[in-house]
Design a protein around this motif. Sequence first.
Motif, PDB file in Angstrom:
ATOM      1  N   ILE A 185       6.024   5.482  -2.655  1.00  0.00           N
ATOM      2  CA  ILE A 185       6.319   4.476  -1.641  1.00  0.00           C
ATOM      3  C   ILE A 185       5.058   3.689  -1.312  1.00  0.00           C
ATOM      4  O   ILE A 185       4.002   4.269  -1.072  1.00  0.00           O
ATOM      5  CB  ILE A 185       6.835   5.152  -0.365  1.00  0.00           C
ATOM      6  CG1 ILE A 185       8.184   5.796  -0.670  1.00  0.00           C
ATOM      7  CG2 ILE A 185       6.956   4.168   0.787  1.00  0.00           C
ATOM      8  CD1 ILE A 185       8.860   6.370   0.519  1.00  0.00           C
ATOM      9  N   ASP A 186       5.205   2.366  -1.301  1.00  0.00           N
ATOM     10  CA  ASP A 186       4.087   1.524  -0.902  1.00  0.00           C
ATOM     11  C   ASP A 186       4.392   1.004   0.502  1.00  0.00           C
ATOM     12  O   ASP A 186       5.219   0.105   0.670  1.00  0.00           O
ATOM     13  CB  ASP A 186       3.965   0.352  -1.888  1.00  0.00           C
ATOM     14  CG  ASP A 186       2.848  -0.589  -1.477  1.00  0.00           C
ATOM     15  OD1 ASP A 186       2.179  -0.310  -0.462  1.00  0.00           O
ATOM     16  OD2 ASP A 186       2.647  -1.590  -2.190  1.00  0.00           O
ATOM     17  N   PRO A 187       3.732   1.569   1.523  1.00  0.00           N
ATOM     18  CA  PRO A 187       4.094   1.186   2.897  1.00  0.00           C
ATOM     19  C   PRO A 187       3.914  -0.311   3.178  1.00  0.00           C
ATOM     20  O   PRO A 187       4.554  -0.853   4.062  1.00  0.00           O
ATOM     21  CB  PRO A 187       3.140   2.014   3.764  1.00  0.00           C
ATOM     22  CG  PRO A 187       2.733   3.150   2.901  1.00  0.00           C
ATOM     23  CD  PRO A 187       2.707   2.607   1.499  1.00  0.00           C
TER      24      PRO A 187
ATOM     25  N   ILE B 171       3.755  13.324   8.211  1.00  0.00           N
ATOM     26  CA  ILE B 171       4.708  14.064   7.381  1.00  0.00           C
ATOM     27  C   ILE B 171       4.472  13.726   5.909  1.00  0.00           C
ATOM     28  O   ILE B 171       4.192  14.609   5.089  1.00  0.00           O
ATOM     29  CB  ILE B 171       6.162  13.751   7.804  1.00  0.00           C
ATOM     30  CG1 ILE B 171       6.394  14.214   9.252  1.00  0.00           C
ATOM     31  CG2 ILE B 171       7.163  14.409   6.857  1.00  0.00           C
ATOM     32  CD1 ILE B 171       7.715  13.785   9.860  1.00  0.00           C
ATOM     33  N   LEU B 172       4.548  12.456   5.572  1.00  0.00           N
ATOM     34  CA  LEU B 172       4.367  12.056   4.173  1.00  0.00           C
ATOM     35  C   LEU B 172       2.906  12.145   3.753  1.00  0.00           C
ATOM     36  O   LEU B 172       2.594  12.243   2.572  1.00  0.00           O
ATOM     37  CB  LEU B 172       4.878  10.626   3.955  1.00  0.00           C
ATOM     38  CG  LEU B 172       6.370  10.410   4.229  1.00  0.00           C
ATOM     39  CD1 LEU B 172       6.756   8.971   3.917  1.00  0.00           C
ATOM     40  CD2 LEU B 172       7.217  11.380   3.412  1.00  0.00           C
ATOM     41  N   LYS B 173       2.021  12.083   4.741  1.00  0.00           N
ATOM     42  CA  LYS B 173       0.584  12.162   4.479  1.00  0.00           C
ATOM     43  C   LYS B 173      -0.093  12.654   5.757  1.00  0.00           C
ATOM     44  O   LYS B 173       0.304  12.249   6.849  1.00  0.00           O
ATOM     45  CB  LYS B 173       0.106  10.743   4.141  1.00  0.00           C
ATOM     46  CG  LYS B 173      -1.331  10.631   3.731  1.00  0.00           C
ATOM     47  CD  LYS B 173      -1.666   9.155   3.507  1.00  0.00           C
ATOM     48  CE  LYS B 173      -3.149   8.987   3.295  1.00  0.00           C
ATOM     49  NZ  LYS B 173      -3.579   9.307   1.940  1.00  0.00           N
TER      50      LYS B 173
ATOM     51  N   GLN C 235       0.877   4.497  10.654  1.00  0.00           N
ATOM     52  CA  GLN C 235      -0.237   5.329  10.185  1.00  0.00           C
ATOM     53  C   GLN C 235      -0.895   4.668   8.973  1.00  0.00           C
ATOM     54  O   GLN C 235      -2.114   4.591   8.858  1.00  0.00           O
ATOM     55  CB  GLN C 235       0.286   6.722   9.812  1.00  0.00           C
ATOM     56  CG  GLN C 235      -0.810   7.673   9.351  1.00  0.00           C
ATOM     57  CD  GLN C 235      -0.261   9.006   8.839  1.00  0.00           C
ATOM     58  OE1 GLN C 235       0.894   9.351   9.031  1.00  0.00           O
ATOM     59  NE2 GLN C 235      -1.111   9.756   8.156  1.00  0.00           N
ATOM     60  N   SER C 236      -0.061   4.172   8.069  1.00  0.00           N
ATOM     61  CA  SER C 236      -0.597   3.556   6.864  1.00  0.00           C
ATOM     62  C   SER C 236      -1.285   2.222   7.173  1.00  0.00           C
ATOM     63  O   SER C 236      -2.371   1.942   6.660  1.00  0.00           O
ATOM     64  CB  SER C 236       0.544   3.372   5.866  1.00  0.00           C
ATOM     65  OG  SER C 236       0.177   2.439   4.911  1.00  0.00           O
ATOM     66  N   ASP C 237      -0.668   1.401   8.033  1.00  0.00           N
ATOM     67  CA  ASP C 237      -1.294   0.118   8.396  1.00  0.00           C
ATOM     68  C   ASP C 237      -2.671   0.354   8.996  1.00  0.00           C
ATOM     69  O   ASP C 237      -3.626  -0.365   8.708  1.00  0.00           O
ATOM     70  CB  ASP C 237      -0.442  -0.630   9.433  1.00  0.00           C
ATOM     71  CG  ASP C 237       0.844  -1.160   8.816  1.00  0.00           C
ATOM     72  OD1 ASP C 237       0.962  -1.133   7.571  1.00  0.00           O
ATOM     73  OD2 ASP C 237       1.745  -1.581   9.587  1.00  0.00           O
TER      74      ASP C 237
ATOM     75  N   ILE D 160       3.147   8.856  -1.509  1.00  0.00           N
ATOM     76  CA  ILE D 160       2.682   7.510  -1.172  1.00  0.00           C
ATOM     77  C   ILE D 160       1.918   6.891  -2.343  1.00  0.00           C
ATOM     78  O   ILE D 160       1.098   7.561  -2.983  1.00  0.00           O
ATOM     79  CB  ILE D 160       1.756   7.585   0.081  1.00  0.00           C
ATOM     80  CG1 ILE D 160       2.508   8.203   1.263  1.00  0.00           C
ATOM     81  CG2 ILE D 160       1.161   6.235   0.434  1.00  0.00           C
ATOM     82  CD1 ILE D 160       3.476   7.293   1.957  1.00  0.00           C
ATOM     83  N   LYS D 161       2.179   5.622  -2.576  1.00  0.00           N
ATOM     84  CA  LYS D 161       1.607   4.931  -3.730  1.00  0.00           C
ATOM     85  C   LYS D 161       0.086   5.103  -3.842  1.00  0.00           C
ATOM     86  O   LYS D 161      -0.425   5.457  -4.904  1.00  0.00           O
ATOM     87  CB  LYS D 161       1.961   3.440  -3.668  1.00  0.00           C
ATOM     88  CG  LYS D 161       1.364   2.652  -4.818  1.00  0.00           C
ATOM     89  CD  LYS D 161       1.809   1.208  -4.827  1.00  0.00           C
ATOM     90  CE  LYS D 161       1.061   0.465  -5.929  1.00  0.00           C
ATOM     91  NZ  LYS D 161       1.328  -0.963  -5.924  1.00  0.00           N
ATOM     92  N   ARG D 162      -0.611   4.867  -2.746  1.00  0.00           N
ATOM     93  CA  ARG D 162      -2.070   4.930  -2.807  1.00  0.00           C
ATOM     94  C   ARG D 162      -2.559   6.297  -3.310  1.00  0.00           C
ATOM     95  O   ARG D 162      -3.465   6.404  -4.125  1.00  0.00           O
ATOM     96  CB  ARG D 162      -2.627   4.650  -1.407  1.00  0.00           C
ATOM     97  CG  ARG D 162      -4.098   4.445  -1.388  1.00  0.00           C
ATOM     98  CD  ARG D 162      -4.617   4.218   0.019  1.00  0.00           C
ATOM     99  NE  ARG D 162      -5.988   4.681   0.105  1.00  0.00           N
ATOM    100  CZ  ARG D 162      -7.012   4.011  -0.364  1.00  0.00           C
ATOM    101  NH1 ARG D 162      -6.851   2.850  -0.930  1.00  0.00           N
ATOM    102  NH2 ARG D 162      -8.230   4.508  -0.281  1.00  0.00           N
TER     103      ARG D 162
END
Length: 469
Positions: free
Chosen positions: A16-18, A35-37, A77-79, A212-214
């Motif tokens: 997933i790319d947020p 959760i995802l990271k 979180q990703s932003d 997550i993509k990164r």
Amino acid sequence: MALTEEDLKQLPEEGIDPENSGKYQTLIEDLQGNILKGHGRDYSVHLFLQWKPEHINEAKQWLKTFTQTYVKSAKKQSDEAVRYRQEGLSGGVFGNVFLSRKGYEVLGFEPFQIPFDQPFRMGMKSNDIRSSLADPEVKDWEKGYQNDLHALILVADDDIIDLLQMVNQISQELRLVAEIVHREDGFILRNKAGQIIEHFGFVDGVSQPLFIKRDIVKAQTNDGNFSQWDSRAGLDIILVKDPNGQTEDSYGSYLVYRKLEQNVKGFREDQRNLAQRLNIKDDLAGALVVGRFYDGTPVTKSDIPTYAVTPTNNFNYDEDIAATKCPFHAHIRKTNPRGDTGRVESSPGFDESLTIEKNHRIARRAISYGENDPTKEPETGSGLLFLCFQADIENQFNFIQTRWANADRFVKVGVGLDPLIGQGQSAIDPEWPTKWGESETQEYHFKLWVTMKGGEYFFAPSISSLTNL
Ligand code: HEM
């Protein structure tokens, strides 16, 4: 259109790319972060609450405000992580809300609104769960954990002063609506090289399922393109629909929480005794226990530490099927057999295809507590606040603990318990290789230096369910 089962199972190649999440957008905007990271903050405080039944409406209002103020979605979180990388701007305090089955009940949820997972509904204190995990009796748990735990509020930050001020403020606000029946203060422990370690001194948090993509691109580029081990995972191993979510893609995750005390002095003495018994170096003896050296080098790949800045996770046990390099009972081989269980001929009923075996994976989010000087060797009062997320507790954490870590029979008969976390009775003393890569072995009973002090099963509700209580 709502996401399908297939959308959860099969992520795009790169995860997933947020920033460009397509059909997963609603999901990551309504899913709690961490959760995802992992949230990655250096310090965290865990507050265990009991709601005051006479103030349930106020409790709901408090939860709503807390969620709006501190709980970050996976997207946010990703932003913030992007902003941090680009502009050095820290995301500040990070919050999570987790509810237990009792917590849901006291808040007035009907049975059909409470997440369905069986162990979650039973609770970690139930006799059936306790005996299957071989956990100590509840009367022997740390006092705070003997209470009914309704909710766990996690607050984390890189700035400890800010964090403690925040926790004081939150504790004041909570007075009317809940009793804080227990509190844990966690921190990230590091070695001299700056790597994250646990109290026995081993690099920790290396091997994780990646969503997550990164993270996926980084692992592919730096670590051999998943040629030996593909860490990617579908969302179906970590997320389930939130019965109270307000969007068609509202998801949550089950959290297993356990306080695991580590006797560092005892462990190190035992490690030295094992080394003497096998006539090998101390660090190799430690690696046979954990499956990795202190620096994270997998012992199935090397008999000496390689001091890689980022330890590899691109390996399996195909070239070590007789376990002459990494014993079957080593902690990481037992908790993630990387295909071993599909090779079995001698254990009918235990053999699984790699695809099925991979569904037992968990996303670990542990943090240390207690002594923060890694040169000390505490016997009590220090350890790991073990947290892991999953979609199915029975098939994931409970399976790993009971069918793998606590079982003498694993891949084949007579392997013995996981020397780090295996609980319960064992009929055998495990065999350890005296010469790395050769078949000669010696028996040695490595004692258990980790003690379970308490815990509970929680659910991480979607953000919209918490803001619409
Ligand atoms: C990996 C330590 C408890 C499951 C590891 C690693 C260390 C470690 C040093 C290797 C680094 C890494 O891959 O991250 C500990 C300690 C524990 C503990 C000191 C208790 C105090 C647990 C528990 C479970 C667990 C309770 C689950 C039942 C795992 C898994 C891995 C792992 C799944 C990754 C294995 C792999 O993919 O290769 N642990 N652990 N650990 N641990 Fe633990």
